[in-house]
Write a protein that holds these residues in place. Structure first.
Motif, PDB file in Angstrom:
ATOM      1  N   PHE A 205       0.761  -1.424   0.041  1.00 25.59           N
ATOM      2  CA  PHE A 205       0.092  -0.024   0.108  1.00 25.59           C
ATOM      3  C   PHE A 205       0.892   1.414  -0.253  1.00 25.59           C
ATOM      4  O   PHE A 205       0.306   2.356  -0.335  1.00 25.59           O
ATOM      5  CB  PHE A 205      -1.075   0.111   1.151  1.00 25.59           C
ATOM      6  CG  PHE A 205      -1.879  -1.166   1.250  1.00 25.59           C
ATOM      7  CD1 PHE A 205      -3.031  -1.007   0.355  1.00 25.59           C
ATOM      8  CD2 PHE A 205      -1.846  -2.098   2.109  1.00 25.59           C
ATOM      9  CE1 PHE A 205      -3.695  -2.148   0.502  1.00 25.59           C
ATOM     10  CE2 PHE A 205      -2.499  -3.277   2.044  1.00 25.59           C
ATOM     11  CZ  PHE A 205      -3.637  -3.506   1.252  1.00 25.59           C
ATOM     12  N   SER A 206       2.244   1.194   0.347  1.00 22.64           N
ATOM     13  CA  SER A 206       3.035   2.563   0.627  1.00 22.64           C
ATOM     14  C   SER A 206       3.045   3.343  -0.684  1.00 22.64           C
ATOM     15  O   SER A 206       2.948   4.296  -0.819  1.00 22.64           O
ATOM     16  CB  SER A 206       4.414   1.814   1.106  1.00 22.64           C
ATOM     17  OG  SER A 206       5.053   1.324   0.054  1.00 22.64           O
ATOM     18  N   ALA A 207       2.854   2.278  -1.940  1.00 17.92           N
ATOM     19  CA  ALA A 207       3.140   3.286  -3.225  1.00 17.92           C
ATOM     20  C   ALA A 207       1.454   3.965  -3.319  1.00 17.92           C
ATOM     21  O   ALA A 207       1.524   4.947  -4.324  1.00 17.92           O
ATOM     22  CB  ALA A 207       3.315   2.284  -4.357  1.00 17.92           C
ATOM     23  N   LEU A 208       0.666   3.849  -2.578  1.00 12.70           N
ATOM     24  CA  LEU A 208      -0.701   4.610  -2.674  1.00 12.70           C
ATOM     25  C   LEU A 208      -0.740   5.817  -1.925  1.00 12.70           C
ATOM     26  O   LEU A 208      -1.869   6.584  -1.826  1.00 12.70           O
ATOM     27  CB  LEU A 208      -1.700   3.775  -2.324  1.00 12.70           C
ATOM     28  CG  LEU A 208      -2.202   2.320  -3.291  1.00 12.70           C
ATOM     29  CD1 LEU A 208      -3.142   1.499  -2.529  1.00 12.70           C
ATOM     30  CD2 LEU A 208      -2.149   2.643  -4.689  1.00 12.70           C
ATOM     31  N   SER A 209       0.217   6.149  -1.404  1.00 19.26           N
ATOM     32  CA  SER A 209       0.560   7.385  -0.437  1.00 19.26           C
ATOM     33  C   SER A 209      -0.153   8.662  -1.164  1.00 19.26           C
ATOM     34  O   SER A 209       0.302   8.828  -2.274  1.00 19.26           O
ATOM     35  CB  SER A 209       2.074   7.698  -0.079  1.00 19.26           C
ATOM     36  OG  SER A 209       1.984   8.922   0.636  1.00 19.26           O
ATOM     37  N   GLY A 210      -1.109   9.297  -0.529  1.00 19.24           N
ATOM     38  CA  GLY A 210      -1.769  10.448  -0.991  1.00 19.24           C
ATOM     39  C   GLY A 210      -3.062  10.167  -1.476  1.00 19.24           C
ATOM     40  O   GLY A 210      -4.021  10.941  -1.756  1.00 19.24           O
ATOM     41  N   VAL A 211      -3.442   8.790  -1.591  1.00 15.85           N
ATOM     42  CA  VAL A 211      -5.020   8.482  -2.099  1.00 15.85           C
ATOM     43  C   VAL A 211      -5.765   8.471  -0.856  1.00 15.85           C
ATOM     44  O   VAL A 211      -5.356   8.172   0.079  1.00 15.85           O
ATOM     45  CB  VAL A 211      -4.828   6.745  -2.419  1.00 15.85           C
ATOM     46  CG1 VAL A 211      -6.382   6.348  -2.683  1.00 15.85           C
ATOM     47  CG2 VAL A 211      -4.060   6.739  -3.834  1.00 15.85           C
ATOM     48  N   LEU A 233      -6.782   8.582   4.515  1.00 15.15           N
ATOM     49  CA  LEU A 233      -5.870   9.160   3.603  1.00 15.15           C
ATOM     50  C   LEU A 233      -4.633   7.897   3.891  1.00 15.15           C
ATOM     51  O   LEU A 233      -4.251   7.672   4.917  1.00 15.15           O
ATOM     52  CB  LEU A 233      -5.063  10.380   4.149  1.00 15.15           C
ATOM     53  CG  LEU A 233      -3.795  11.012   3.539  1.00 15.15           C
ATOM     54  CD1 LEU A 233      -3.958  11.197   1.807  1.00 15.15           C
ATOM     55  CD2 LEU A 233      -3.357  11.971   4.300  1.00 15.15           C
ATOM     56  N   LEU A 234      -4.418   7.469   2.749  1.00 18.82           N
ATOM     57  CA  LEU A 234      -2.961   6.409   2.876  1.00 18.82           C
ATOM     58  C   LEU A 234      -1.822   7.218   2.745  1.00 18.82           C
ATOM     59  O   LEU A 234      -1.641   8.467   1.857  1.00 18.82           O
ATOM     60  CB  LEU A 234      -3.148   5.414   1.724  1.00 18.82           C
ATOM     61  CG  LEU A 234      -4.192   4.400   1.688  1.00 18.82           C
ATOM     62  CD1 LEU A 234      -5.738   4.586   0.944  1.00 18.82           C
ATOM     63  CD2 LEU A 234      -3.733   2.982   1.521  1.00 18.82           C
ATOM     64  N   LEU A 239      -1.881   4.847   7.969  1.00 19.07           N
ATOM     65  CA  LEU A 239      -3.084   5.427   7.385  1.00 19.07           C
ATOM     66  C   LEU A 239      -3.423   6.807   8.311  1.00 19.07           C
ATOM     67  O   LEU A 239      -2.904   7.102   9.432  1.00 19.07           O
ATOM     68  CB  LEU A 239      -4.378   4.668   7.848  1.00 19.07           C
ATOM     69  CG  LEU A 239      -4.437   3.236   7.106  1.00 19.07           C
ATOM     70  CD1 LEU A 239      -5.666   2.539   7.733  1.00 19.07           C
ATOM     71  CD2 LEU A 239      -4.881   3.760   5.692  1.00 19.07           C
ATOM     72  N   SER A 240      -3.963   7.743   7.655  1.00 21.38           N
ATOM     73  CA  SER A 240      -3.957   9.201   8.295  1.00 21.38           C
ATOM     74  C   SER A 240      -5.403   9.567   7.705  1.00 21.38           C
ATOM     75  O   SER A 240      -6.255   8.917   7.258  1.00 21.38           O
ATOM     76  CB  SER A 240      -3.031  10.041   8.175  1.00 21.38           C
ATOM     77  OG  SER A 240      -2.945  11.317   8.927  1.00 21.38           O
ATOM     78  N   GLY A 241      -5.547  10.784   7.970  1.00 21.15           N
ATOM     79  CA  GLY A 241      -6.911  11.419   7.512  1.00 21.15           C
ATOM     80  C   GLY A 241      -7.645  11.643   8.869  1.00 21.15           C
ATOM     81  O   GLY A 241      -7.815  11.242   9.595  1.00 21.15           O
ATOM     82  N   VAL A 290     -14.168   3.107  -5.544  1.00 23.99           N
ATOM     83  CA  VAL A 290     -12.938   3.777  -4.913  1.00 23.99           C
ATOM     84  C   VAL A 290     -11.763   3.899  -5.882  1.00 23.99           C
ATOM     85  O   VAL A 290     -11.987   3.705  -7.104  1.00 23.99           O
ATOM     86  CB  VAL A 290     -12.585   2.609  -3.962  1.00 23.99           C
ATOM     87  CG1 VAL A 290     -13.282   2.252  -2.996  1.00 23.99           C
ATOM     88  CG2 VAL A 290     -11.944   1.364  -4.798  1.00 23.99           C
ATOM     89  N   PRO A 291     -10.835   4.824  -5.476  1.00 24.94           N
ATOM     90  CA  PRO A 291      -9.804   5.216  -6.369  1.00 24.94           C
ATOM     91  C   PRO A 291      -9.207   3.835  -7.193  1.00 24.94           C
ATOM     92  O   PRO A 291      -8.998   2.891  -6.237  1.00 24.94           O
ATOM     93  CB  PRO A 291      -8.795   6.008  -5.556  1.00 24.94           C
ATOM     94  CG  PRO A 291      -9.531   6.517  -4.441  1.00 24.94           C
ATOM     95  CD  PRO A 291     -10.505   5.435  -4.058  1.00 24.94           C
ATOM     96  N   GLN A 292      -9.044   3.981  -8.542  1.00 24.61           N
ATOM     97  CA  GLN A 292      -8.532   3.248  -9.338  1.00 24.61           C
ATOM     98  C   GLN A 292      -7.293   2.301  -8.735  1.00 24.61           C
ATOM     99  O   GLN A 292      -7.345   0.997  -8.556  1.00 24.61           O
ATOM    100  CB  GLN A 292      -8.177   3.619 -10.689  1.00 24.61           C
ATOM    101  CG  GLN A 292      -8.204   2.378 -11.520  1.00 24.61           C
ATOM    102  CD  GLN A 292      -7.590   3.087 -13.011  1.00 24.61           C
ATOM    103  OE1 GLN A 292      -6.873   4.062 -13.219  1.00 24.61           O
ATOM    104  NE2 GLN A 292      -7.775   2.357 -14.107  1.00 24.61           N
ATOM    105  N   ARG A 293      -6.247   3.099  -8.181  1.00 25.00           N
ATOM    106  CA  ARG A 293      -4.957   2.443  -7.818  1.00 25.00           C
ATOM    107  C   ARG A 293      -5.299   1.681  -6.336  1.00 25.00           C
ATOM    108  O   ARG A 293      -4.836   0.582  -6.332  1.00 25.00           O
ATOM    109  CB  ARG A 293      -3.962   3.685  -7.269  1.00 25.00           C
ATOM    110  CG  ARG A 293      -3.577   4.257  -8.629  1.00 25.00           C
ATOM    111  CD  ARG A 293      -2.027   4.897  -8.296  1.00 25.00           C
ATOM    112  NE  ARG A 293      -2.345   6.251  -7.666  1.00 25.00           N
ATOM    113  CZ  ARG A 293      -1.322   6.567  -6.681  1.00 25.00           C
ATOM    114  NH1 ARG A 293      -0.237   5.955  -6.561  1.00 25.00           N
ATOM    115  NH2 ARG A 293      -1.729   7.612  -6.183  1.00 25.00           N
TER     116      ARG A 293
END
Ligand SMILES: Cc1cc2nc3c(=O)[nH]c(=O)nc-3n(C[C@H](O)[C@H](O)[C@H](O)COP(=O)(O)OP(=O)(O)OC[C@H]3O[C@@H](n4cnc5c(N)ncnc54)[C@H](O)[C@@H]3O)c2cc1C
Length: 405
Positions: A205-211, A233-234, A239-241, A290-293
Motif C-alpha cells: 500500500f505504501s505506493a498509494l501514499s496520497g490516495v 488518507l493512505l 493511514l491518516s486523514g 474507490v480510487p483506481q489504484r
C-alpha cells in the motif's frame, strides 16, 4: 519576590482564557510560559485557520475515564459564547462541515483576541520563563521558583497542556505537579494521530501514499470502541486523514480496525446487481467506487484477479468480496506518536477535581485545566471548546476563591 492573586502556568488556549477571565474580574493575575512564541498550538491548528469550536460540542464528543466530568463547564461556556467573543473583536469565521468553525483569516486572529482579552484584565506576562518548582506554605499560598526569582500567588492554575508536539514546547509539567500534590493520573497516549503498520504488511500500500476516500471506520467493541464516517488518507507508513485520527483515540494496541470502503452502498448487493448485464472486469467495477489504484492493490492483496469478469464469478465469491469490502480488517502496529499527535489521551484524573470549578480536592486554590486533564475531544474543534470552557470555569472560580484573601 513578586506577588499576585492568581498565577497561571501555560499561556496556551486554556491558560490565556483563564487569565483573561480572572483578570477582568479584578484579580491581579500573572501568566507564565516557558516558550518564546505564544500559543503555538493555536497558530498551527486547523491548517493555520484554527478550528476554534464545534457547534455541536457536547459531553458525548469527549473521551474520559469520568465521562460526566466535562458536562458542567461545557454547559456554562458554550460554542455560542466563544462566537460572541469573536464577534466583539470583529473576527469572522465559516463552517466547514459537521459544525466545525474555522477563522476566515488565520489562527493569529484567535491569539490576538485572547491577548487583547488578557490586556483588558491587566494580566502580567512572564514569557519566556521556566518554573523550576512549586511549593505551598502553611497558609495555603503558592510559591513558584523561577529563573528570575520567586513568584507567589494565592491561587495557582496549571494549563500546560499534554505531551503532543514536544518540539513546540509540550512538557509533562502538569502531570508532575499533579503527582506532587497527590493526584492520580490516567495513562497517557497519543490521540488524534496517524496509525502505522509493520513495513512488510504495508509494503503493497505504501505506493498509494496520497490516495484518499470517504470510508466508515470502526474499532473496539460497543462499550469502548467507536465508528466514524470520514475521509481516510493512505501514507507511506500507514493511514491518516480525519477518519483515522478520530478512530486512533479509541484504538488499543494490538486491536484491529475495520474499514468499510463503500459506506454509501451495500457492497454485496451492488456486486450481485452488477453481475447481470455487464461483462466488466472486477477491477473496472471497483474503480467506479474507490480510487483506481487502491482498487487494484486491494484486489491483489486479497488474491482476486483484477481481470476476473464480474459475470463469471460465482455468487459465493461475490458475497465474499462484498464482505471484505465492507469490513477490510487491518491491525496497526502503532501510531506516529506524540511527534504527530494532535492531542494526548488521558492525563490528570478528574475524579479529584471539581467539575464546576476545576479545583483540586487535594490542594485548595490549585486548578488544572485544558488538555492536561483527562478530557480528550474528537477532531473538529472540540478540544479548543474544552480549553475555553475549562479556562472560563477556573478563571471565575479562582477569582472568587482569592476574593478578600
Ligand atoms: C497540529 C495540531 C492541530 C490542532 N488543531 C486543532 C483544531 O483545529 N481544533 C481543536 O479544537 N484542537 C486542535 N488541536 C488541539 C488543541 O491545540 C489543544 O487541545 C489545545 O491547544 C489545548 O489547550 P491547552 O491550553 O490545554 O494547551 P496548549 O495549547 O498546549 O498550551 C500549553 C502551554 O503551556 C506551555 N507549557 C508547557 N509546559 C510548560 C512548562 N513546563 N512551563 C511553562 N509553560 C509550559 C506551552 O508552551 C503552551 O504554551 C490541535 C493540536 C495540534 C498539535
Amino acid at each position: 519576590m513578586e506577588s499576585f492573586d492568581i498565577a497561571v502556568i501555560g499561556a496556551g488556549a486554556a491558560g490565556m482564557m483563564c487569565a483573561a477571565v480572572a483578570g477582568q474580574l479584578g484579580r491581579r493575575v500573572v501568566l507564565i510560559d516557558h516558550s518564546q512564541r505564544l500559543a503555538e498550538k493555536i497558530r498551527i491548528s486547523g491548517g493555520g485557520r484554527c478550528n476554534f469550536t464545534n457547534l455541536y460540542a457536547g459531553p458525548a464528543n469527549y473521551l474520559s475515564a469520568n465521562p460526566h466530568f466535562c458536562r458542567s463547564a461545557l454547559a456554562r461556556y458554550t460554542p455560542r459564547d466563544f462566537m460572541a467573543l469573536l464577534k466583539r473583536h470583529h473576527v469572522t469565521w465559516h463552517e466547514k462541515h459537521k459544525g466545525q468553525l474555522f477563522c476566515d483569516q488565520s489562527s493569529d486572529a484567535i491569539i490576538d483576541v485572547l491577548k487583547r482579552e488578557c490586556d483588558a484584565g491587566h494580566v502580567a506576562w512572564r514569557t519566556p520563563l521556566s518554573v523550576e518548582g512549586v511549593r505551598q506554605d502553611a497558609q495555603g499560598r503558592y510559591t513558584l521558583d523561577t529563573q528570575s526569582g520567586p513568584i507567589t500567588a494565592r491561587a495557582l492554575v496549571i494549563a500546560t497542556g499534554g505531551l503532543s508536539i514536544p518540539k513546540i514546547g509540550a512538557t509533562d509539567f502538569a502531570y508532575r505537579l499533579a503527582k506532587q500534590f497527590g493526584h492520580k493520573l490516567i495513562d497517557t497516549r497519543p490521540a488524534l494521530v496517524p496509525l502505522t503498520f509493520a513495513p512488510a504488511d504495508w509494503e503493497p500500500f505504501s505506493a498509494l501514499s496520497g490516495v484518499s476516500l470517504e470510508v466508515q471506520l470502526a474499532t473496539g467493541n460497543k462499550k469502548t470502541g467507536a465508528e466514524f464516517t470520514e475521509d481516510l488518507l493512505l501514507t507511506h507508513r500507514g493511514l491518516s486523514g480525519p477518519g483515522v485520527l478520530q478512530i486512533s483515540s479509541y484504538w488499543q494496541p494490538g486491536e484491529p480496525i475495520h474499514i468499510n470502503l463503500l459506506p454509501e452502498r451495500d457492497a454485496t448487493t451492488a456486486l450481485l446487481e452488477a453481475k447481470t448485464g455487464t461483462k466488466r472486469q472486477i477491477a473496472n467495477l471497483l474503480s467506479e467506487w474507490v480510487p483506481q489504484r487502491l482498487a487494484h492493490v486491494w484486489l491483489e492483496t486479497h488474491q482476486i484477479s483484477a481481470e476476473a469478469r464480474v459475470a463469471d464469478l460465482p455468487d459465493k465469491a461475490l458475497r465474499r468480496i462484498g464482505d471484505a469490502l465492507s469490513r477490510w480488517t487491518l491491525t496497526p502496529n502503532g501510531t506516529e506518536g506524540y511527534r504527530k499527535a494532535e492531542v494526548t489521551r488521558g492525563g490528570i484524573d478528574t475524579r479529584d477535581l471539581s467539575s464546576a470549578t476545576m479545583m483540586s480536592a487535594k490542594a485548595p486554590g490549585l486548578y488544572f485545566i485544558g488538555e492536561a486533564v483527562d478530557v480528550t475531544g474528537w477532531l473538529g474543534g472540540y478540544n479548543f471548546q474544552w480549553a475555553w470552557a475549562s479556562g472560563v470555569a477556573a478563571g471565575q472560580a479562582a477569582a472568587e476563591y482569592v476574593k478578600g484573601a
